[in-house]
Write an enzyme that holds these catalytic residues in place. Structure first.
Site, PDB file in Angstrom:
ATOM      1  N   ASP A 149       0.966  -1.149   0.044  1.00 56.72           N
ATOM      2  CA  ASP A 149       0.081   0.041  -0.030  1.00 56.72           C
ATOM      3  C   ASP A 149       0.939   1.269  -0.053  1.00 56.72           C
ATOM      4  O   ASP A 149       2.006   1.310  -0.129  1.00 56.72           O
ATOM      5  CB  ASP A 149      -0.810   0.037   1.230  1.00 56.72           C
ATOM      6  CG  ASP A 149      -2.316   0.580   1.107  1.00 56.72           C
ATOM      7  OD1 ASP A 149      -2.404   1.324   0.113  1.00 56.72           O
ATOM      8  OD2 ASP A 149      -3.205   0.090   1.791  1.00 56.72           O
ATOM      9  N   ASP A 204      -9.686   3.601  -3.481  1.00 56.68           N
ATOM     10  CA  ASP A 204     -10.564   2.482  -3.256  1.00 56.68           C
ATOM     11  C   ASP A 204     -12.131   2.536  -3.706  1.00 56.68           C
ATOM     12  O   ASP A 204     -12.598   3.270  -3.985  1.00 56.68           O
ATOM     13  CB  ASP A 204     -10.760   2.530  -1.702  1.00 56.68           C
ATOM     14  CG  ASP A 204      -9.439   2.130  -0.969  1.00 56.68           C
ATOM     15  OD1 ASP A 204      -8.632   2.230  -1.876  1.00 56.68           O
ATOM     16  OD2 ASP A 204      -9.560   1.938   0.385  1.00 56.68           O
TER      17      ASP A 204
HETATM   18  C1  GLA Z   1      -6.052   1.359   1.447  1.00 52.70           C
HETATM   19  C2  GLA Z   1      -5.967   0.404   0.288  1.00 52.70           C
HETATM   20  C3  GLA Z   1      -7.134  -0.604   0.594  1.00 52.70           C
HETATM   21  C4  GLA Z   1      -7.105  -1.256   1.895  1.00 52.70           C
HETATM   22  C5  GLA Z   1      -6.878  -0.351   3.104  1.00 52.70           C
HETATM   23  C6  GLA Z   1      -5.968  -1.274   4.156  1.00 52.70           C
HETATM   24  O1  GLA Z   1      -7.041   2.170   1.407  1.00 52.70           O
HETATM   25  O2  GLA Z   1      -6.231   1.040  -0.845  1.00 52.70           O
HETATM   26  O3  GLA Z   1      -7.258  -1.393  -0.525  1.00 52.70           O
HETATM   27  O4  GLA Z   1      -5.769  -2.240   1.567  1.00 52.70           O
HETATM   28  O5  GLA Z   1      -5.780   0.539   2.594  1.00 52.70           O
HETATM   29  O6  GLA Z   1      -6.066  -0.135   5.210  1.00 52.70           O
END
Ligand code: GLA
Length: 401
Positions: A149, A204
């Site tokens: 990430d 996301d």
């Molecule tokens: C980010 C990523 C998500 C998930 C969260 C976890 O937002 O884009 O897909 O992995 O972190 O905290």
């Protein structure tokens, strides 16, 4: 003596600079399940084992969903005295290797999450500065997939940070799929193909058909918002290097036509199919969508071409994807809240994909039309296709030679 040391340092530097990702991994888009969309950080050993069982009993494994990936929240808040990552002792009392062993015993593969920054998005220890040590631990735990990430990454160069982790994985010696989760901020499609097997292209996803949903100081994207952001990225995808429009929200609250649309479009986009619903209590409708063999075959086609938007007419988009054996996938996507009548005269269209030098020539070949959701033949390209597409629904066809 001094000069020899310098030479050795230079040599090892140039080897590191040339080191690349493991080849021949993810030659078709990865398929699996990830904990985040349903569980966030509320994960533990029992849930993982139950989910591994459910992947088998639901038919998901046999449909191709092989990777079980634990997202954020698996770690304790601090590294140990030697700087190693520690699994949360309450959530994973037997450690990560035991969980990986269980997952492997089910004929599945196992993945973990961490972050290029100093902390993960949920505040657990990030990997910044510990890339080689963390990679060694992942290899020792026998993981097969790492999602990496981009939180707490202020001042870090994305390309360098992801390249370093890629080299660390390579050095650790176990073939591990490397999934970059940098949200498309630094256009990873332009530089990540030598570094990893897939890269997120957006922020996301949410179980929302269109638009964005605001949560305080961040927001999540609806399915159509993400689709629009993929339209220009087809040239960057192919075997071993995929655009990742994020995990699936099928079964997480959208209507059935919307879920069908979401899944169809991910297949058209040759997207990784990482389910994110609770597989232990899926409805038969959700199972039917996620395990539709014909849709999955479009996603997993070995040519690895990402579909392109061919036309937009009166809220109906036509997406096209050439397939390896000369077949084509065609998706008619009704984005409106009204039913739309479709009349598509194959003989008057000019469908081609210049990226793979392929054209749909209905004058020299008559293709049969196979409807992937109805599971039946609906005619051929020798006559116009006439159909009504319900609101927020699709018609997904495989044109067979
Ligand atoms: C980010 C990523 C998500 C998930 C969260 C976890 O937002 O884009 O897909 O992995 O972190 O905290």
């Amino acid at each position: 003596m001094m000069r020899l040391t310098t030479l050795a340092a230079l040599l090892s530097f140039s080897i590191a600079a040339r080191a690349q990702k493991f080849e021949n991994l993810a030659m078709t888009p990865p398929m699996g399940w990830n904990s985040w969309n349903t569980f966030a950080v509320k994960i533990d050993e029992k849930m993982v084992m139950d989910m591994a069982d459910a992947m088998v009993t639901s038919g998901m494994r046999d449909a191709g969903y092989i990777y079980l990936v634990l997202d954020d929240g698996w770690m304790a808040m601090e590294r140990d005295a030697q700087g190693n990552l520690v699994p949360d002792p309450q959530k994973f009392p037997h450690g990560i290797k035991a969980v990986a062993d269980y997952v492997h015993s089910k004929g599945l593969k196992f993945g973990l999450y961490n972050c290029a920054g100093t902390k993960t998005c949920a505040g657990y220890p990030g990997t910044r500065g510990c890339e080689y040590q963390d990679a060694r631990n992942y290899a020792a735990w026998e993981i097969d997939y790492l999602k990496f990430d981009w939180c707490s990454s202020e001042g870090i160069n994305a390309r360098e940070a992801y390249a370093t982790m890629s080299k660390a994985l390579r050095k650790a010696g176990r073939p591990i799929i490397f999934s970059l989760c940098e949200w498309g901020q630094n256009k990873p499609w332009e530089w990540a193909a030598p570094i990893g097997q897939l890269w997120r292209t957006t922020g996301d996803i949410n179980p929302l058909y269109d638009g964005i949903k605001r949560y305080g100081n961040w927001h999540a994207n609806g399915v159509m918002t993400i689709v629009d952001l993929q339209a220009d990225l087809a040239r960057y995808a192919g075997p071993g290097h995929w655009n990742d429009p994020d995990m699936l929200e099928v079964g997480n609250g959208m209507s059935q036509p919307e879920d069908r649309t979401h899944f169809s479009m991910w297949c058209m986009l040759a997207a990784p199919l990482i389910s994110g619903n609770d597989l232990r209590k899926m409805s038969p409708q959700t199972t039917a969508i996620l395990t539709n063999k014909e849709a999955i075959a479009i996603d997993q086609d070995p040519l690895g071409a990402q579909g392109i938007r061919y036309s937009t007419r009166d809220s109906v988009e036509t997406w096209v994807k050439p397939l390896q054996n000369g077949d084509w996938a065609i998706c008619f996507l009704n984005r409106s809240l009204n039913p739309k009548n479709l009349s598509f005269d194959w003989g008057k269209e000019n469908i081609a994909d210049s990226l793979v030098h392929s054209a749909l020539n209905v004058h020299s070949t008559t293709y049969s039309l196979h409807d992937c959701w109805q599971g039946k033949n609906v005619g051929s390209t020798s006559a116009p296709l006439a159909a009504t597409i319900p609101p927020h629904d699709v018609i997904l066809l495989r044109l067979k030679k």
